[in-house]
Design a protein around this motif. Sequence first.
Motif, PDB file in Angstrom:
ATOM      1  N   ILE A 261       0.842  -1.203   0.000  1.00 15.08           N
ATOM      2  CA  ILE A 261       0.000   0.000   0.000  1.00 15.08           C
ATOM      3  C   ILE A 261       0.873   1.248   0.000  1.00 15.08           C
ATOM      4  CG2 ILE A 261      -1.740   1.307   1.284  1.00 15.08           C
ATOM      5  CD1 ILE A 261      -2.737  -1.411   2.411  1.00 15.08           C
ATOM      6  N   LEU A 262       1.942   1.239   0.771  1.00 14.73           N
ATOM      7  CA  LEU A 262       2.834   2.396   0.818  1.00 14.73           C
ATOM      8  C   LEU A 262       3.637   2.545  -0.471  1.00 14.73           C
ATOM      9  CD1 LEU A 262       4.095   1.997   4.496  1.00 14.73           C
ATOM     10  CD2 LEU A 262       2.536   3.751   3.639  1.00 14.73           C
ATOM     11  N   GLU A 263       3.965   1.432  -1.113  1.00 10.01           N
ATOM     12  CA  GLU A 263       4.697   1.463  -2.385  1.00 10.01           C
ATOM     13  C   GLU A 263       3.832   2.022  -3.516  1.00 10.01           C
ATOM     14  OE1 GLU A 263       7.343   0.599  -5.662  1.00 10.01           O
ATOM     15  OE2 GLU A 263       7.721   0.915  -3.518  1.00 10.01           O
ATOM     16  N   TYR A 264       2.520   1.974  -3.343  1.00  9.04           N
ATOM     17  CA  TYR A 264       1.596   2.324  -4.418  1.00  9.04           C
ATOM     18  C   TYR A 264       1.890   3.684  -5.043  1.00  9.04           C
ATOM     19  CZ  TYR A 264      -2.745   3.590  -6.803  1.00  9.04           C
ATOM     20  OH  TYR A 264      -3.655   4.008  -7.749  1.00  9.04           O
ATOM     21  N   SER A 265       2.126   4.704  -4.251  1.00  8.54           N
ATOM     22  CA  SER A 265       2.331   6.048  -4.810  1.00  8.54           C
ATOM     23  C   SER A 265       3.600   6.103  -5.654  1.00  8.54           C
ATOM     24  CB  SER A 265       2.386   7.098  -3.703  1.00  8.54           C
ATOM     25  OG  SER A 265       3.402   6.794  -2.762  1.00  8.54           O
ATOM     26  N   PHE A 266       4.662   5.450  -5.196  1.00  5.29           N
ATOM     27  CA  PHE A 266       5.913   5.418  -5.959  1.00  5.29           C
ATOM     28  C   PHE A 266       5.697   4.685  -7.285  1.00  5.29           C
ATOM     29  CE2 PHE A 266      10.068   4.137  -7.325  1.00  5.29           C
ATOM     30  CZ  PHE A 266      10.939   5.105  -6.859  1.00  5.29           C
ATOM     31  N   GLY A 321      21.914   3.215  -2.741  1.00  2.80           N
ATOM     32  CA  GLY A 321      20.773   3.911  -2.181  1.00  2.80           C
ATOM     33  C   GLY A 321      19.435   3.442  -2.726  1.00  2.80           C
ATOM     34  N   ILE A 322      18.383   3.780  -1.969  1.00  6.67           N
ATOM     35  CA  ILE A 322      17.033   3.373  -2.340  1.00  6.67           C
ATOM     36  C   ILE A 322      16.092   4.422  -1.751  1.00  6.67           C
ATOM     37  CG2 ILE A 322      16.854   1.779  -0.358  1.00  6.67           C
ATOM     38  CD1 ILE A 322      15.243  -0.137  -2.148  1.00  6.67           C
ATOM     39  N   TYR A 323      15.033   4.010  -1.116  1.00  4.82           N
ATOM     40  CA  TYR A 323      14.122   4.921  -0.430  1.00  4.82           C
ATOM     41  C   TYR A 323      13.437   4.139   0.674  1.00  4.82           C
ATOM     42  CZ  TYR A 323      10.897   2.607  -3.713  1.00  4.82           C
ATOM     43  OH  TYR A 323      10.212   1.678  -4.454  1.00  4.82           O
ATOM     44  N   GLY A 324      12.625   4.794   1.446  1.00  2.80           N
ATOM     45  CA  GLY A 324      11.822   4.130   2.465  1.00  2.80           C
ATOM     46  C   GLY A 324      10.376   4.548   2.266  1.00  2.80           C
ATOM     47  N   TYR A 325       9.552   4.251   3.274  1.00  7.97           N
ATOM     48  CA  TYR A 325       8.135   4.601   3.183  1.00  7.97           C
ATOM     49  C   TYR A 325       7.733   5.450   4.382  1.00  7.97           C
ATOM     50  CZ  TYR A 325       8.125   0.829  -0.246  1.00  7.97           C
ATOM     51  OH  TYR A 325       8.396   0.027  -1.324  1.00  7.97           O
ATOM     52  N   GLU A 326       7.301   6.647   4.100  1.00  7.47           N
ATOM     53  CA  GLU A 326       6.804   7.515   5.161  1.00  7.47           C
ATOM     54  C   GLU A 326       5.441   7.014   5.640  1.00  7.47           C
ATOM     55  OE1 GLU A 326       8.360  11.983   4.953  1.00  7.47           O
ATOM     56  OE2 GLU A 326       6.985  11.495   3.324  1.00  7.47           O
TER      57      GLU A 326
END
Length: 433
Positions: A261-266, A321-326
Amino acid sequence: MKLFRLICFLFVLSIVSCKSTAPVANIEKSNFEKLASIKNVVKIEKRETLSHFDENYEIWFEQPIDHNNPERGTFRQRVFLGFENPLKPVIVELHGYGIYSGKAGELAQYYQANQLNIEHRYFNNSKPDEIDWNTLTIENAAKDQTAIINAIRNVLYPNSKFITTGISKGCQTTMAHRRFFPKNVDASVCYVGPLNFKREDPRVYSFLDNVGTQEERNKIKAFQGLCFENREALLKLMKNAAKKENMSWEFGIKNALDYSILEYSFAFWQWGTDVKSIPSNTASTADIYKHLIDVVGYGFFEDSSVKSLQPYFWAALTEQGIYGYETKPFEKYFNSDEVLKFDWAFPEGVSKAYSPKPMQEIKSFLDNSAEKMIFIYGEYDAWSATAVDISESASKRGLYKFIKLKGDHKTRIKSFEKEKQNEIYNIIDSWLK
């Protein structure tokens, strides 16, 4: 009579002698023979021809596990070669992952050129039996690629121009190769590749807060909220899918749903999803789940996928590097505002601190000395959050950046309008002269 026989004998002997000392014709070796003669080629197979190529080969190179410590052993690395003409350019596709096809990419197709595809170390079968993950570095990968390029150039293309190219992580690979070996090829064309400066680069969050229109961002956030509101029903559907498809998640199916669900926007912006496809708040849970999986997929978190992507996660968590989920925008569903990270994706029992130095060195290289490189990006691609920055003066060194308006991660040269395509190819043409 004896004298006559002696004269005849000497005459015949002189003819034989002349024949034996005559120069032997120089028989040109076949491409197969030339490639097989390379010192560290351990296997070669001629394959069915593809695209415009006259000949296609699968080649396996023996490479040091650690170029700085050769006694640690070797592994075999796979390469595809599409041979067209020894005088035409060679397009070197530096893959950030495994390779699966030898078909011509955009540049090789456009120039009807030769193409060399290099599989990245430790993907597919290009790996040792047991991997020491500390040897998976951008430096070792760059040395792999340089050894292969030099070997192929020497036996087949001593007078050809070489251009490296790569997509996404392949773009990162191309940048790293040029940083370590700036003169190994003549130029580079990099597609949609990030240049991250932290393990969880915060520029991603800022990008997602500003990309597109406010209305579009509101719809995306509302859909994510709708998913969290229907968490239990969606979890049941995911469990059913897991049973049917024999899927599992190391960090648990509940976390897999939350991460999805958090990945959805990316993923929405990365792949250019149509905002009109977002289900309304009256949609059935089946439709909500289908849309979520259509956009995010299972391939980023599910165990079998994580295993095949293990080299990607290692590189991302230690150097690239990558990213995380706010979670802050959905704090009421988490009772927390922490950033969820990918630590769980390290190989079992192994971890390593992230070093910002490799990407900073690439940035310094691009800022100060890199030459003849083109960067292609899509404006709306989430990975454009950490795109390479090019100064106006960089064109003096042949560095250019082109951004496709509203483009996504599938942006290529052909994605631009004809006038812009011509501008890009005119630059490459000048490099090939």
